[in-house]
Design an enzyme around this catalytic site. Structure first.
Site, PDB file in Angstrom:
ATOM      1  N   GLU A   1      -5.578 -10.605  -2.482  1.00  0.00           N
ATOM      2  CA  GLU A   1      -6.414 -10.566  -1.268  1.00  0.00           C
ATOM      3  C   GLU A   1      -7.904 -10.507  -1.619  1.00  0.00           C
ATOM      4  O   GLU A   1      -8.685  -9.774  -1.013  1.00  0.00           O
ATOM      5  CB  GLU A   1      -6.023  -9.351  -0.402  1.00  0.00           C
ATOM      6  CG  GLU A   1      -4.552  -9.285  -0.041  1.00  0.00           C
ATOM      7  CD  GLU A   1      -4.187  -8.107   0.843  1.00  0.00           C
ATOM      8  OE1 GLU A   1      -2.995  -7.786   0.924  1.00  0.00           O
ATOM      9  OE2 GLU A   1      -5.117  -7.522   1.465  1.00  0.00           O
TER      10      GLU A   1
ATOM     11  N   GLU B   1       0.798  -1.228   0.000  1.00  0.00           N
ATOM     12  CA  GLU B   1       0.000   0.000   0.000  1.00  0.00           C
ATOM     13  C   GLU B   1       0.828   1.274   0.000  1.00  0.00           C
ATOM     14  O   GLU B   1       0.585   2.182   0.809  1.00  0.00           O
ATOM     15  CB  GLU B   1      -0.973  -0.050   1.185  1.00  0.00           C
ATOM     16  CG  GLU B   1      -1.876  -1.285   1.119  1.00  0.00           C
ATOM     17  CD  GLU B   1      -2.758  -1.524   2.325  1.00  0.00           C
ATOM     18  OE1 GLU B   1      -3.456  -2.558   2.332  1.00  0.00           O
ATOM     19  OE2 GLU B   1      -2.759  -0.691   3.253  1.00  0.00           O
TER      20      GLU B   1
HETATM   21  O1  G3I Z   1      -3.076 -10.063  17.860  1.00  0.00           O
HETATM   22  C1  G3I Z   1      -3.930  -9.166  18.537  1.00  0.00           C
HETATM   23  C2  G3I Z   1      -4.481  -9.848  19.782  1.00  0.00           C
HETATM   24  O2  G3I Z   1      -3.392 -10.086  20.685  1.00  0.00           O
HETATM   25  C3  G3I Z   1      -5.489  -8.929  20.430  1.00  0.00           C
HETATM   26  O3  G3I Z   1      -6.082  -9.622  21.522  1.00  0.00           O
HETATM   27  C4  G3I Z   1      -6.601  -8.602  19.389  1.00  0.00           C
HETATM   28  C5  G3I Z   1      -7.576  -7.629  20.012  1.00  0.00           C
HETATM   29  O4  G3I Z   1      -8.032  -6.738  19.115  1.00  0.00           O
HETATM   30  O5  G3I Z   1      -5.994  -7.947  18.242  1.00  0.00           O
HETATM   31  C6  G3I Z   1      -5.095  -8.834  17.593  1.00  0.00           C
HETATM   32  O6  G3I Z   1      -4.540  -8.156  16.540  1.00  0.00           O
HETATM   33  C7  G3I Z   1      -5.445  -8.039  15.416  1.00  0.00           C
HETATM   34  C8  G3I Z   1      -4.777  -8.744  14.213  1.00  0.00           C
HETATM   35  O7  G3I Z   1      -5.606  -8.531  13.035  1.00  0.00           O
HETATM   36  C9  G3I Z   1      -4.651 -10.220  14.438  1.00  0.00           C
HETATM   37  O8  G3I Z   1      -5.889 -10.817  14.530  1.00  0.00           O
HETATM   38  C10 G3I Z   1      -5.558  -6.548  15.104  1.00  0.00           C
HETATM   39  O9  G3I Z   1      -6.292  -5.936  16.182  1.00  0.00           O
HETATM   40  C11 G3I Z   1      -6.347  -6.370  13.799  1.00  0.00           C
HETATM   41  O10 G3I Z   1      -6.336  -4.990  13.414  1.00  0.00           O
HETATM   42  C12 G3I Z   1      -5.666  -7.171  12.693  1.00  0.00           C
HETATM   43  O11 G3I Z   1      -6.479  -7.038  11.560  1.00  0.00           O
HETATM   44  C13 G3I Z   1      -5.787  -7.396  10.364  1.00  0.00           C
HETATM   45  C14 G3I Z   1      -5.608  -6.147   9.503  1.00  0.00           C
HETATM   46  O12 G3I Z   1      -4.994  -6.536   8.256  1.00  0.00           O
HETATM   47  C15 G3I Z   1      -4.723  -5.116  10.162  1.00  0.00           C
HETATM   48  O13 G3I Z   1      -4.705  -4.014   9.396  1.00  0.00           O
HETATM   49  C16 G3I Z   1      -6.681  -8.388   9.613  1.00  0.00           C
HETATM   50  O14 G3I Z   1      -6.785  -9.603  10.369  1.00  0.00           O
HETATM   51  C17 G3I Z   1      -6.111  -8.696   8.238  1.00  0.00           C
HETATM   52  O15 G3I Z   1      -7.018  -9.462   7.480  1.00  0.00           O
HETATM   53  C18 G3I Z   1      -5.846  -7.383   7.503  1.00  0.00           C
HETATM   54  O16 G3I Z   1      -5.241  -7.673   6.268  1.00  0.00           O
HETATM   55  C19 G3I Z   1      -4.916  -6.552   5.441  1.00  0.00           C
HETATM   56  C20 G3I Z   1      -3.694  -6.924   4.631  1.00  0.00           C
HETATM   57  O17 G3I Z   1      -2.640  -7.259   5.478  1.00  0.00           O
HETATM   58  C21 G3I Z   1      -3.310  -5.790   3.731  1.00  0.00           C
HETATM   59  N1  G3I Z   1      -4.424  -5.358   2.892  1.00  0.00           N
HETATM   60  C22 G3I Z   1      -5.681  -5.077   3.576  1.00  0.00           C
HETATM   61  C23 G3I Z   1      -6.070  -6.251   4.476  1.00  0.00           C
HETATM   62  C24 G3I Z   1      -7.376  -5.947   5.165  1.00  0.00           C
HETATM   63  O18 G3I Z   1      -7.204  -4.856   6.035  1.00  0.00           O
END
Ligand code: G3I
Length: 362
Positions: free
Chosen positions: A271, A157
């Site tokens: 994705e 990005e």
């Molecule tokens: O690991 C922590 C955990 O310890 C905590 O208890 C929990 C509470 O909120 O959060 C967990 O972290 C989360 C992480 O996913 C793992 O599950 C983050 O809050 C959450 O923001 C994160 O979301 C990911 C997101 O990227 C972050 O921006 C999504 O799963 C993932 O699908 C998403 O993927 C991105 C690609 O990498 C790039 N392109 C866009 C795509 C969608 O946003």
């Protein structure tokens, strides 16, 4: 009616019923998996996976029946691999590498340089120290996964959402306007075998913002190629939005993919999912719009020879980032992927299947 006659007819009915069920289950269990189907078209089908999903045997079974490659949804991101400075977390990385090796799956690396999911300690560092930390992170993670990861989203990005050149990120501020050239050279040095990708979203539609983003990306590619910076391919995230009616045309997308091919670049859809948050009505209506969007998108990209692989951002609605990031107004869980939460095929899967079968092979 003779008793024997009745018994004969009843056993005939049971046999017929068994046949239908067998046919149905044959259809379901021996359905050609997405990757097998894609391979007939010289492509691969992959899916994003979380480490937690490895604990769900039914999800693992579905995955193994449908994909030839996996992308770690979060486990390879810097916040996960080095939550505290110098404290390296390889457990999830190694689990996914072992899973891929055990099942002969390709492994896509996602992602080395991104402005999100960064460890908290990083932002407090002075810029020159932060730059050294980034180089060390890229080198260490690529060398730890060398031979297991075939392609890396080196930069994720980088283009400004409005298409006004490069996005203003911590890495642009830390390393300057040529940071993308710099990190691509670091990546090539760390693992010369890995294919290096720039990955971004909002590159699929026909709207003016998308056209501006494409222009900015093509200008970036041209400036990198003028300076012989190593770059092997472009990843289109393809987080699509199903319209309330009809399907998006994707009229200009084939032309854009051709421009990437003319620059000698590989193309991947990295994705893919289809949000139904703008579709009101019944589950059937929502699924029809999601399926129509998959069909229209695949029709636009499958004719591109430079397309190598399509990765969906998950496989089943059981695990999708969309419910947390873009919840539906009606509070209903989204249905963006080919299989539902019970891992049953949806209309989207049948459309994907039919569209790949119809596609010309190369
Ligand atoms: O690991 C922590 C955990 O310890 C905590 O208890 C929990 C509470 O909120 O959060 C967990 O972290 C989360 C992480 O996913 C793992 O599950 C983050 O809050 C959450 O923001 C994160 O979301 C990911 C997101 O990227 C972050 O921006 C999504 O799963 C993932 O699908 C998403 O993927 C991105 C690609 O990498 C790039 N392109 C866009 C795509 C969608 O946003």
């Amino acid at each position: 009616m003779q008793v024997s006659g009745v018994i004969a007819r009843r056993s005939l009915l049971t046999a017929a019923l068994a046949m239908v069920l067998a046919l149905f289950s044959f259809g379901a269990s021996n359905r050609v998996g997405l990757d097998q189907l894609a391979r007939r078209r010289g492509l691969r089908w992959g899916a994003a996976i979380s480490v937690e999903a490895l604990e769900q045997p039914d999800l693992v079974q579905l995955l193994l029946a449908n994909v030839g490659s996996i992308t770690p949804e979060n486990a390879f991101k810097w916040a996960a691999t080095e939550p505290r400075q110098g404290q390296l977390e390889w457990k999830a990385v190694d689990q996914l590498m072992q899973f891929a090796r055990r099942h002969q799956l390709q492994l896509r690396g996602h992602t080395l340089v991104w402005h999100e999911q960064l460890p908290g300690w990083l932002t407090a560092l002075p810029a020159d120290v932060r730059a050294q930390a980034l180089k060390a992170h890229i080198t260490r993670l690529m060398q730890h996964t060398r031979g297991a990861v075939s392609s890396w989203d080196v930069i994720n990005e980088p283009i400004d959402p409005e298409g006004k050149g490069l996005r203003d990120t911590i890495w642009l501020q830390t390393l300057g306007a040529d940071y993308i050239g710099t990190v691509l050279q670091w990546a090539r040095a760390a693992d010369p075998q890995a294919r290096l990708f720039i990955n971004d979203y909002g590159l699929e539609g026909d709207d003016p913002q998308t056209l501006r983003k494409r222009r900015a990306l093509l200008d970036l590619i041209d400036s990198l190629q003028r300076r012989q910076v190593p770059l092997d391919g472009i990843g289109l995230q393809a987080h699509l939005l199903a319209p309330p009616e009809g399907s998006p045309p994707f009229t200009t997308l084939p032309g854009f993919l051709k421009q990437l091919r003319q620059r000698g670049l590989l193309v991947e859809v990295t994705e893919l999912d289809v949000s139904d948050r703008e579709v009101n009505g019944t589950i059937a209506t929502r699924d029809r719009q999601v399926a129509a969007t998959y069909q229209a998108f695949l029709q636009a990209v499958l004719s591109e020879p430079a397309l190598q692989r399509i990765t969906s951002w998950g496989l089943s609605d059981r695990q999708t980032w969309l419910n947390r990031a873009f919840p539906r107004r009606d509070g209903q869980p989204q249905r963006p992927l080919p299989f539902d939460t019970r891992l049953q095929p949806k209309l989207a899967l049948h459309q994907i299947d039919a569209t790949i079968r119809r596609a010309r092979s190369w």
